[in-house]
Every structure is written in structure tokens, then in C-alpha cells.
Scaffold this motif. Structure first.
Motif, PDB file in Angstrom:
ATOM      1  N   PHE A  72       0.823  -1.203   0.000  1.00  0.00           N
ATOM      2  CA  PHE A  72       0.000   0.000   0.000  1.00  0.00           C
ATOM      3  C   PHE A  72       0.869   1.272   0.000  1.00  0.00           C
ATOM      4  CE2 PHE A  72      -2.410   3.277   2.330  1.00  0.00           C
ATOM      5  CZ  PHE A  72      -3.484   3.407   1.464  1.00  0.00           C
ATOM      6  N   LEU A  73       1.965   1.242   0.765  1.00  0.00           N
ATOM      7  CA  LEU A  73       2.850   2.412   0.829  1.00  0.00           C
ATOM      8  C   LEU A  73       3.526   2.679  -0.516  1.00  0.00           C
ATOM      9  CD1 LEU A  73       4.471   1.980   4.358  1.00  0.00           C
ATOM     10  CD2 LEU A  73       2.943   3.809   3.616  1.00  0.00           C
ATOM     11  N   ASN A  74       3.871   1.593  -1.210  1.00  0.00           N
ATOM     12  CA  ASN A  74       4.439   1.808  -2.547  1.00  0.00           C
ATOM     13  C   ASN A  74       3.451   2.540  -3.451  1.00  0.00           C
ATOM     14  OD1 ASN A  74       6.729   0.560  -1.723  1.00  0.00           O
ATOM     15  ND2 ASN A  74       6.475  -1.293  -2.942  1.00  0.00           N
ATOM     16  N   GLU A  75       2.172   2.139  -3.345  1.00  0.00           N
ATOM     17  CA  GLU A  75       1.162   2.804  -4.142  1.00  0.00           C
ATOM     18  C   GLU A  75       1.019   4.276  -3.741  1.00  0.00           C
ATOM     19  OE1 GLU A  75      -2.335   0.551  -3.545  1.00  0.00           O
ATOM     20  OE2 GLU A  75      -1.641  -1.223  -4.668  1.00  0.00           O
ATOM     21  N   GLN A  76       1.050   4.548  -2.421  1.00  0.00           N
ATOM     22  CA  GLN A  76       0.902   5.922  -1.951  1.00  0.00           C
ATOM     23  C   GLN A  76       2.083   6.792  -2.346  1.00  0.00           C
ATOM     24  OE1 GLN A  76      -1.910   7.198  -0.467  1.00  0.00           O
ATOM     25  NE2 GLN A  76      -2.689   5.191  -1.116  1.00  0.00           N
ATOM     26  N   ILE A  77       3.257   6.184  -2.365  1.00  0.00           N
ATOM     27  CA  ILE A  77       4.437   6.935  -2.830  1.00  0.00           C
ATOM     28  C   ILE A  77       4.255   7.356  -4.275  1.00  0.00           C
ATOM     29  CG2 ILE A  77       6.899   6.756  -3.335  1.00  0.00           C
ATOM     30  CD1 ILE A  77       7.148   4.953  -0.870  1.00  0.00           C
TER      31      ILE A  77
ATOM     32  N   LEU B 231       1.414   7.801  -5.847  1.00  0.00           N
ATOM     33  CA  LEU B 231       0.389   8.840  -5.895  1.00  0.00           C
ATOM     34  C   LEU B 231       0.945  10.187  -5.461  1.00  0.00           C
ATOM     35  CD1 LEU B 231      -2.697   6.881  -4.471  1.00  0.00           C
ATOM     36  CD2 LEU B 231      -2.277   7.566  -6.844  1.00  0.00           C
ATOM     37  N   ALA B 232       1.745  10.189  -4.393  1.00  0.00           N
ATOM     38  CA  ALA B 232       2.342  11.445  -3.918  1.00  0.00           C
ATOM     39  C   ALA B 232       3.276  12.051  -4.963  1.00  0.00           C
ATOM     40  CB  ALA B 232       3.099  11.201  -2.607  1.00  0.00           C
ATOM     41  N   LEU B 233       4.026  11.201  -5.624  1.00  0.00           N
ATOM     42  CA  LEU B 233       4.907  11.705  -6.685  1.00  0.00           C
ATOM     43  C   LEU B 233       4.120  12.270  -7.844  1.00  0.00           C
ATOM     44  CD1 LEU B 233       7.700   8.958  -6.751  1.00  0.00           C
ATOM     45  CD2 LEU B 233       7.850  11.265  -5.808  1.00  0.00           C
ATOM     46  N   ASP B 234       3.010  11.618  -8.187  1.00  0.00           N
ATOM     47  CA  ASP B 234       2.177  12.131  -9.271  1.00  0.00           C
ATOM     48  C   ASP B 234       1.593  13.493  -8.915  1.00  0.00           C
ATOM     49  OD1 ASP B 234       2.704   9.936 -10.799  1.00  0.00           O
ATOM     50  OD2 ASP B 234       0.870   8.863 -10.235  1.00  0.00           O
ATOM     51  N   GLN B 235       1.314  13.707  -7.634  1.00  0.00           N
ATOM     52  CA  GLN B 235       0.773  14.976  -7.168  1.00  0.00           C
ATOM     53  C   GLN B 235       1.871  15.989  -6.827  1.00  0.00           C
ATOM     54  OE1 GLN B 235      -1.724  13.937  -3.856  1.00  0.00           O
ATOM     55  NE2 GLN B 235      -3.134  12.707  -5.112  1.00  0.00           N
ATOM     56  N   GLU B 236       3.146  15.611  -7.093  1.00  0.00           N
ATOM     57  CA  GLU B 236       4.321  16.451  -6.849  1.00  0.00           C
ATOM     58  C   GLU B 236       4.446  16.827  -5.374  1.00  0.00           C
ATOM     59  OE1 GLU B 236       4.267  19.782  -9.469  1.00  0.00           O
ATOM     60  OE2 GLU B 236       4.687  18.571 -11.260  1.00  0.00           O
ATOM     61  N   ASN B 237       4.027  15.899  -4.511  1.00  0.00           N
ATOM     62  CA  ASN B 237       4.172  16.084  -3.068  1.00  0.00           C
ATOM     63  C   ASN B 237       5.331  15.212  -2.592  1.00  0.00           C
ATOM     64  OD1 ASN B 237       3.858  16.520  -0.347  1.00  0.00           O
ATOM     65  ND2 ASN B 237       1.618  16.309  -0.374  1.00  0.00           N
TER      66      ASN B 237
ATOM     67  N   LEU C 145       7.555  15.650  -0.243  1.00  0.00           N
ATOM     68  CA  LEU C 145       7.769  15.500   1.195  1.00  0.00           C
ATOM     69  C   LEU C 145       6.929  14.345   1.751  1.00  0.00           C
ATOM     70  CD1 LEU C 145       9.046  16.442   3.815  1.00  0.00           C
ATOM     71  CD2 LEU C 145       7.227  18.167   4.016  1.00  0.00           C
ATOM     72  N   ASP C 146       5.666  14.237   1.346  1.00  0.00           N
ATOM     73  CA  ASP C 146       4.842  13.111   1.777  1.00  0.00           C
ATOM     74  C   ASP C 146       5.417  11.797   1.260  1.00  0.00           C
ATOM     75  OD1 ASP C 146       3.192  14.796   3.100  1.00  0.00           O
ATOM     76  OD2 ASP C 146       1.593  14.791   1.590  1.00  0.00           O
ATOM     77  N   ALA C 147       5.909  11.809   0.026  1.00  0.00           N
ATOM     78  CA  ALA C 147       6.504  10.595  -0.527  1.00  0.00           C
ATOM     79  C   ALA C 147       7.713  10.165   0.298  1.00  0.00           C
ATOM     80  CB  ALA C 147       6.904  10.823  -1.979  1.00  0.00           C
ATOM     81  N   ALA C 148       8.511  11.147   0.761  1.00  0.00           N
ATOM     82  CA  ALA C 148       9.679  10.816   1.586  1.00  0.00           C
ATOM     83  C   ALA C 148       9.247  10.236   2.931  1.00  0.00           C
ATOM     84  CB  ALA C 148      10.538  12.060   1.778  1.00  0.00           C
ATOM     85  N   GLN C 149       8.168  10.790   3.512  1.00  0.00           N
ATOM     86  CA  GLN C 149       7.684  10.253   4.789  1.00  0.00           C
ATOM     87  C   GLN C 149       7.153   8.827   4.608  1.00  0.00           C
ATOM     88  OE1 GLN C 149       5.383  13.128   7.295  1.00  0.00           O
ATOM     89  NE2 GLN C 149       5.680  14.524   5.548  1.00  0.00           N
ATOM     90  N   TYR C 150       6.421   8.610   3.521  1.00  0.00           N
ATOM     91  CA  TYR C 150       5.898   7.264   3.266  1.00  0.00           C
ATOM     92  C   TYR C 150       7.049   6.284   3.031  1.00  0.00           C
ATOM     93  CZ  TYR C 150       1.551   9.867   2.530  1.00  0.00           C
ATOM     94  OH  TYR C 150       0.474  10.681   2.672  1.00  0.00           O
ATOM     95  N   TYR C 151       8.079   6.779   2.345  1.00  0.00           N
ATOM     96  CA  TYR C 151       9.229   5.889   2.129  1.00  0.00           C
ATOM     97  C   TYR C 151       9.906   5.538   3.453  1.00  0.00           C
ATOM     98  CZ  TYR C 151      13.784   4.203   0.766  1.00  0.00           C
ATOM     99  OH  TYR C 151      14.918   3.441   0.648  1.00  0.00           O
TER     100      TYR C 151
ATOM    101  N   LYS D  65      -1.515   9.806   8.503  1.00  0.00           N
ATOM    102  CA  LYS D  65      -1.676  10.628   7.309  1.00  0.00           C
ATOM    103  C   LYS D  65      -2.192   9.838   6.123  1.00  0.00           C
ATOM    104  CE  LYS D  65       2.089  13.703   8.693  1.00  0.00           C
ATOM    105  NZ  LYS D  65       3.389  14.292   8.319  1.00  0.00           N
ATOM    106  N   LEU D  66      -2.257   8.484   6.310  1.00  0.00           N
ATOM    107  CA  LEU D  66      -2.705   7.613   5.225  1.00  0.00           C
ATOM    108  C   LEU D  66      -4.153   7.228   5.424  1.00  0.00           C
ATOM    109  CD1 LEU D  66       0.426   5.294   4.991  1.00  0.00           C
ATOM    110  CD2 LEU D  66      -0.253   7.023   3.331  1.00  0.00           C
TER     111      LEU D  66
END
Length: 852
Positions: free
Chosen positions: A119-124, A126-132, A134-140, A288-289
Motif C-alpha cells: 500500500f505504501l508503494n502505491e501511496q508513494i 500517488l504522492a509523486l504524481d501529485q508532486e508532493n 515530502l509526503d513521498a519521503a515520509q511514506y518511504y 496521514k494515510l
């Protein structure tokens, strides 16, 4: 069947049954069936070879259709089953309701962590697609933490899910993806402080860099951003320079807001955002997820639920960044070198000064952030720091100077070509430049015009500027007009006009025109230097003339052109005296005047040579020749009184006019001088012409003074020398005055002293009268308008002054336009009241007696 030699295709069935038996027809039918089967086999073979892939694909499509339908049915069943499961109460504690064993609990905990990792891979993503980022780094970070826990799970669980290794590898590729996105954002030309802070915080979380190194990392990324701008292709240099300026202003803005202070706080935006992520009061990462609803969520370990990223920083470290002056200084130096390298190539594509102006205008339109001065001060930048002035202005100024130098050099080369063409053309024209009377004294429709035009009309004729000179000067002036029009907007921010003035209004104008004085000075110096090239080129082109006539023609045209530049090239003058600087143009005029005088010297030398040749006529002083050169002499009756009061009357004859030979020479000199319009000659050349020619004539009379002359010859030559001296020799020329005096003394020595005593006053009077009469015809040979004032010719008597009915023309005057016509009537034969002395009378009578 071989006996059937018929065409099976063209068989006529009706005729076949009429002509053949039934057995033959049966055999023919079998033959037809055999041929049909052969054709079918051949067709199958052809289709199988050529369309084998198509047939195979057709079979595969049919199979895929069946399989796809089965998959859709299975998905519908799964969806229905999941929906039924979701209908179960979510607040039921399944662990307490359904006690399970330790092994089963570990298995479910393992499974939920695997599902979280997926699920986190998917959220990463999505965050990258939304150019977010910082959230992608937290999810990673959370995914990394989960994978660390999974690595400690039982081997039997790990062996059951070999796909877990693929999930881990996918996570690592996502990390690289996050770094790539962060780099893109940090190296963007235009970005906000919020986005930059988020991306820098993402770096802190992923790389675990120290706060001390974060500023250096930011600076390096901004250097790369600038280099990207420089190396990127743009539609114009103007857009590229604009992007460079924008990039640097953005860098300073981000440096201040992200690291030093933001929003009234004494902390940069990075530290404000970081506190919201890693502080004890910040929300957990898992909260946050938005996790999908599932009963397995109850088995998520508590340590994962409580996870938040860790980053150690202190207020002391934050404050130390405010003192990072060395980092900023290093950035300034490196950026200056980078900008220089980039601008050198880019500015070479700008080929005119107006293009530099447009580039500067485009870049200075960028609005500076509010409180720019405070931002620069708190960022350890130099006092009154300005991006354009610090990084770009020097190179723009340098390019402007190069373009001016190049433009002036091109102008010089083109002007030289025009001069060369004009000098060659004047030799081919029917109307010579050696005699401008055809031009000056011919009336043309454009001589007088209501509209002022300095390139036509009587003003040009009176100055002696022919059409060739005017056209050449116009070409020269047009080139400098183009230079002023090109530089005007860069220097003054407006189109060029003759009455240009410039007032610095405010800081914005000072910032824009900071190099104005430098460019003006460079333009003046370059154009002043051009004058040397122009005059030197004309002087150097003359030796190629093959004849004296060509040399004189080119010299006169070149000399008049250099003189005409003063009046007909106002834009050239404007370039040399830009911003009302008065010390350059006089130097140019002086240099042109010197070159013009040098050119006139060529004409003068040829004229003097011709005079020497003409003066050869003076050498023949034989009686026959003298008879032909004598003019009418003046007959004067004088009275002589003896001691006994007896009066004797006698007549004497003295020269009345100069000899015909001298008159011819003077007419020739006057004619040649009239051809070049003497009033247009430089004063120095004009005097030299008169003095040198007078010197040549006197030198020949000096030769005569050594000859054995009779009294009549001596008197005539004495008259000639005194006439020439009185008329042509300036009083300031002591050398010629002395030479004339010596020659006159020798001629007087050849006249009887007693006759000379009587003749000399009358000869002096006749010389004075002849000079006054000759001033109209030979006026060009007068050294100055007031030259004859010492002879009393211009004195008015009292009767004429008191009589207003007399015209001004009746008396010669230096202020009148027309002087008297020459009169050759001899003086009165009787000189009343003039009596000789007694001693002179006795001597005269004695001499007369001896002669009888």
C-alpha cells in the motif's frame, strides 16, 4: 484421360452431350474433379504460407476472449465476497471474539505488514504524481521501517511470500524516483519557498544529511539550475538572460525564506516545516494515510502506528546558518564565473545595441521581492546588492562597447570606400572640381527654399560644396545617424532626436543607465579616433594619382570634404560631443583642418609651378618685347620757378599702369584663384597662395635688377614691383617687404637721381591710383579686406559725407558690397601749386642745355 485434349475452362455443356458418349462424359467429370482438388490444395498451401500469422492470431484472439470472460466473472465474485465481508461490524474486536494461537497471530501480523508495504508503494507513486515529494519521503521512511521489521520475521513466513523481495526492490526504485523529483524541483528556475522547503526536508529525511550541509546542497542545486538555464536553447537571447536573472533572484529569495527567516519568525521555513513532522506533537506518519477498510488493520504492530521520521537539529545549528557568510561569498564568486561564461556566448548573438537595450528592459521588468534590501542584508550579500548590476551589467556594458567599436570600424571602412569611389568619379565627370564657377554662379530652382535645408541651396554654393561633396557628407552623416539611433534607447531609453537630454529621475533609472557615462565616453573616443582614419586615408590615397591634374582634383575634393564635415555632418558631431562634451569636436575640427590644409598645399604647389613657368615671359627685356609690354604712361606738366621769378613749364612721363606682362601674370593668378572660389579657401592657404606667387614674381624682378637697364625700363619695373608689393604683399610679411625694398633700391639706382627726385612722388601716386583701380578686377589677390586701408583709398571726404544724395557706391568702402569700376584716365597735365626748388630748377636747365 490423355486423349481429352480440350480446354476444361471453355467447355460448352450442351454441345458436350450432343457430341460425346456417356462414358466420355463420365471420364471428363472425373478429370474435372481431379483438377478442382489440385487447385484447392494449391490454394491451401498458399494461404498457409502467406497468412499463417493471421490465422494463428485469429485463434489466439478467440482463446483470449474466453479467458477474459472467465477473469471478469472471477473478479465479480471477488468483489461480491469483499462487499459481504465489509458488511460485518467494524467495531468488533476480532482478537477477543475469536481467540487465535500465537502462530496464527504472528502470521496475520506478518500479512498486514506486507499489505502495508504494498500500500505504501502505491501511496508513494500517488504522492509523486501529485508532486508532493515530502509526503513521498515520509511514506518511504515508514516503508523502510516496515521492511526492517519484516526482515526479522520467521523464515517460514518469508518463504511463503517470495513476492516480498520484489516489493522491496520496487521501494528502492521509488527512492531514486523521489530523489529525481526533488532534484527537478530544487533546480527549477522558478519555484516557491514552500515547495523548496518541502523538498529540502525530504532530503533531510531520505539522506539523513546534517543541517550544516543542507545549505551547501541547496547552493549546489541552484548552481545546477543556473547552468541548465545557460545551456538550454531559447527563442532569443533576451529570454535566456531574463531566465538567468529570474533564477538568481529566486535563489536569493529562497535562501532567505528557507534558511534565515520566514513569515515574521526568526526561523527559516525549513525548520518550521520540519518541526511539524518530527516533533513530539506532530501527527504519526500512518495517520496521514487513508488505509483501506479491513479487519487485518487490527493486527498492525503498535510500533508502526507510533512511527514518525527522526531528524536531529537544534536552535544553535539553525542560528549558525545565519552566519554562513563564507558559503554566500563562494556562491557569488562561482556564479559570477558561470554567468560570464554563459553570457559571452549568448551576447555574441546580439548584433546591435538596441538588442542589448531590449535584453536589459526585459530583465529589469522582473519585480523584486518585498523588503529586498533587508533580504540581501540578512543573507550576507553586499550592501545595495542588485542581481543585474552585480552579475550582468559589466558584461552587457562590455558587449555594448564591442558593438560600438565594431560599428564605428564598419562605418570607417564604408566611409573610406565612399571616399575612394567619389575621388574616382570626379575624374570621370565632365564638369571639373577644379573650376566651380559653373556651379556657384548658375541659378537653380532649389537655391532658395522656404524650408531650411543645410544640404542644398545658396548656402552650399557660397561655401563651395559641390554635389559630390554634399552627397559624400550625407553618406557619412547617415552612418553616424544610424549609430545614434541604435545607441539612443540603450543610453536614454527613447528614440533618437536632435535635442536629446537626459535626467536621472529615481533609483530605477540610475539602475538602468548606470553605464551611460562609460558608453558615451567610449562612443566619443571611437568616433574621434575615426577622424584620424578618415583624414589619413584621404592623404594616403593621393600618391596614386597619375597626373598633376588628377592630384589637384583629388586634393581639392578631399580638402573640401574635410571642411564640409564641420557643417554637413551634425550627427558625426553629435557622436563626438555626446552629452554636450565640448573638448572632443574641436580636436576633430583641428585635425581635419590640418589635413585640409595639407591637401590644399598640393594645389598650391602646382599653382606656384605654373606661375614660375608663366614668369619666364619676364626674362625677355629686349626693345621689341618692351615695346609690346609698355602701357600708356602718364604725362604730367610741371612748373619750375627760377631765382628771378621766371616760371618754366615742362612735361614728364611716368608709368601709369603695371606692365602688360605683369598684368597677364596677375590676371592668370586671379583667374586660377577665382576657379576655386577664394572666399572658401582656408585663410592660411589663401595668404600662402598670394605670398608664394608674389615671391616667385619678385624673384624674377630681382634678376632684372641685376641687368643693364635703361631708365625707362627701370621706371616701369620699379612701378611693377611697387604695385605688386602694395597690392599683394601683406604688411606682416617682413621677408617679402624687405625683398621688395631691395629690388626697388636697385631699380632706383638705375634712374637718374635728379629725375628720380622729380618722378618718384608721381610714380608713388600712380601706384596708389593703379592699386585702387585694380582692386575690382584683381580683388581676389588682396591679402585681406583692409589691406588697402593704409593707402587712404577708403577715406571719404567731408563733402561726400555731408551730402546724403550721394550713393554709397560712389566712394570705395570696405563695408560696401561693390567697389568702384576701374578708371584708366590719366591725371591732369597740370599740377597746380607744385613748384620745384631753385636748385632743382637750375640743374634741370643745365641738363636740358647739354642735351640740346
Amino acid at each position: 484421360m490423355a486423349k481429352f485434349n480440350i480446354n476444361l475452362i471453355d467447355l460448352d455443356v450442351n454441345k458436350l452431350f450432343e457430341e460425346r458418349s456417356i462414358d466420355n462424359i463420365i471420364q471428363l467429370e472425373r478429370l474435372l474433379d481431379s483438377e478442382i482438388e489440385k487447385k484447392r490444395n494449391a490454394l491451401r498451401s498458399t494461404v498457409g504460407d502467406r497468412y499463417k500469422d493471421v490465422l494463428t492470431a485469429s485463434d489466439a484472439i478467440k482463446s483470449m476472449k474466453t479467458i477474459s470472460q472467465d477473469i471478469v466473472d472471477h473478479i465479480d465474485k471477488i468483489t461480491s465476497t469483499c462487499g459481504n465481508l465489509l458488511l460485518a461490524p467494524s467495531n468488533v474486536d476480532l482478537k477477543s471474539s475469536f481467540p487465535i494461537g500465537k502462530n496464527k497471530l504472528d502470521e496475520r501480523t506478518f500479512v498486514v505488514q506486507v499489505r502495508l508495504a504494498i500500500f505504501l508503494n502505491e501511496q508513494i507513486w500517488l504522492a509523486l504524481d501529485q508532486e508532493n515529494n515530502l509526503d513521498a519521503a515520509q511514506y518511504y521512511s515508514l516503508a523502510q521501517y516496515i521492511h526492517t521489521g519484516l526482515g526479522l520475521s520467521k523464515k517460514e513466513f518469508l518463504d511463503k511470500i517470495p513476492y516480498l523481495e520484489h516489493i522491496r526492490n520496487q521501494k528502492e526504485s521509488l527512492k531514486n524516483r523521489i530523489f529525481h523529483k526533488i532534484t527537478e524541483k530544487l533546480e527549477s528556475v522558478e519555484t516557491t519557498a514552500e515547495d523548496t522547503s518541502k523538498n529540502l526536508n525530504a532530503l533531510l529525511l531520505l539522506q539523513n544529511v546534517t543541517c550544516e550541509n543542507l545549505l551547501s546542497i541547496f547552493i549546489e542545486h541552484r548552481k545546477t539550475a543556473l547552468s541548465t538555464v545557460i545551456t538550454t536553447s531559447y527563442s532569443s537571447v533576451r529570454v535566456q538572460v531574463y531566465s538567468m536573472v529570474k533564477c538568481l533572484i529566486t535563489t536569493i529569495h529562497l535562501l532567505h525564506h528557507c534558511f534565515i527567516c520566514y513569515g515574521g519568525s526568526d526561523k527559516g521555513l525549513i525548520w518550521q516545516q520540519l518541526e511539524e513532522i518530527v516533533s513530539e506533537s506532530s501527527p504519526k506518519t500512518l495517520s496521514k494515510l487513508q488505509l483501506p477498510a479491513s479487519s487485518l488493520l487490527l493486527y498492525i504492530p503498535e510500533i508502526i502506528k507510533q512511527f514518525r521520521p527522526k531528524c536531529n537539529f537544534s536552535t544553535d545549528v539553525v542560528n549558525s546558518l545565519k552566519e554562513a557568510k563564507s558559503v554566500v561569498e563562494c556562491w557569488l564568486q562561482c556564479t559570477l564565473v558561470t554567468v560570464e561564461d554563459g553570457l559571452k556566448k549568448a551576447l555574441q548573438l546580439i548584433t546591435n545595441i538596441k538588442g542589448l537595450h531590449l535584453t536589459r528592459e526585459e530583465s529589469l521588468k522582473i519585480d523584486l521581492p518585498e523588503n529586498w534590501e533587508n533580504i540581501c542584508k540578512e543573507s550576507h550579500l553586499p550592501e545595495h546588492f542588485d542581481v543585474w548590476s552585480y552579475f550582468f551589467q559589466k558584461f552587457i556594458t562590455l558587449r555594448c562597447r564591442e558593438l560600438i567599436t565594431k560599428k564605428v570600424s564598419e562605418n570607417t571602412s564604408q566611409i573610406q570606400n565612399c571616399i575612394s569611389y567619389t575621388l574616382d568619379q570626379v575624374l570621370k565627370l565632365g564638369k571639373s572640381e577644379l573650376d566651380l564657377r559653373w556651379y556657384s554662379w548658375v541659378e537653380e530652382p532649389g537655391d532658395i527654399s522656404r524650408s531650411e535645408n543645410c544640404h542644398r541651396g545658396l548656402s552650399m554654393k557660397t561655401r563651395g560644396y559641390s554635389h559630390n561633396i554634399i552627397e559624400l557628407c550625407k553618406k557619412v552623416d547617415d552612418k553616424y545617424l544610424a549609430l545614434l539611433e541604435d545607441a539612443s534607447q540603450y543610453l536614454y531609453g527613447k528614440e533618437y532626436n536632435d535635442g536629446m537630454n537626459f535626467i536621472v529621475k529615481d533609483f530605477k533609472f540610475k539602475r538602468k543607465f548606470v553605464d551611460r557615462d562609460d558608453i558615451e565616453n567610449h562612443l566619443r573616443n571611437e568616433c574621434t579616433t575615426t577622424s584620424v582614419s578618415i583624414s589619413d586615408y584621404i592623404l594616403s590615397s593621393l600618391p596614386h594619382s597619375s597626373t598633376d591634374s588628377d592630384l589637384v582634383t583629388k586634393s581639392i575634393v578631399g580638402a573640401r570634404f574635410l571642411e564640409a564635415i564641420f557643417f554637413l555632418c551634425p550627427h558625426f558631431q553629435q557622436c563626438c560631443s555626446l552629452n554636450n562634451v565640448t573638448d572632443k569636436w574641436p580636436k576633430v575640427c583641428s585635425r581635419f583642418s590640418q589635413a585640409s590644409n595639407t591637401l590644399w598645399e598640393n594645389w598650391l604647389e602646382i599653382e606656384v609651378k605654373q606661375t614660375e613657368m608663366i614668369c619666364e615671359k619676364l626674362h625677355d627685356i629686349s626693345q621689341t618685347k618692351m615695346i609690346s609690354i609698355y602701357t600708356r604712361w602718364d604725362e604730367i606738366e610741371i612748373q619750375e620757378q627760377t631765382d628771378d621769378e621766371e616760371v618754366f613749364k615742362s612735361q614728364i612721363r611716368v608709368p601709369l599702369k603695371p606692365s602688360l606682362t605683369l598684368s597677364e601674370i596677375l590676371d592668370h593668378l586671379n583667374e586660377n584663384l577665382s576657379k576655386v572660389l577664394p572666399h572658401t579657401l582656408p585663410k592660411k592657404i589663401y595668404l600662402k597662395y598670394i605670398e608664394k606667387n608674389a615671391s616667385v614674381i619678385l624673384s624674377h624682378y630681382k634678376i632684372f635688377a641685376e641687368e643693364d637697364l635703361n631708365q625707362k625700363q627701370a621706371l616701369q619695373f620699379l612701378f611693377d614691383v611697387k604695385f605688386l608689393t602694395a597690392f599683394c604683399v601683406p604688411r606682416e610679411n617682413s621677408h617679402l617687404i624687405g625683398l621688395s625694398q631691395d629690388i626697388c633700391d636697385k631699380f632706383r639706382s638705375k634712374v637718374d637721381p635728379f629725375d628720380l627726385d622729380v618722378f618718384y612722388p608721381y610714380l608713388q601716386s600712380n601706384v596708389k591710383r593703379a592699386v585702387g583701380q585694380a582692386q575690382v578686377i584683381l580683388g581676389c589677390l588682396l591679402p585681406s579686406p583692409h589691406h588697402l586701408a593704409s593707402l587712404g583709398i577708403y577715406e571719404k571726404n567731408k563733402e561726400q559725407e555731408q551730402n546724403p544724395s550721394l550713393l554709397a557706391l560712389s566712394t570705395p568702402s570696405s563695408t560696401t558690397w561693390f567697389s568702384l569700376l576701374p578708371i584708366s584716365v590719366p591725371t591732369s597735365k597740370f599740377a597746380a601749386g607744385q613748384l620745384t626748388s631753385k636748385k632743382s630748377t637750375k640743374v634741370r636747365l643745365f641738363i636740358r642745355a647739354l642735351s640740346q
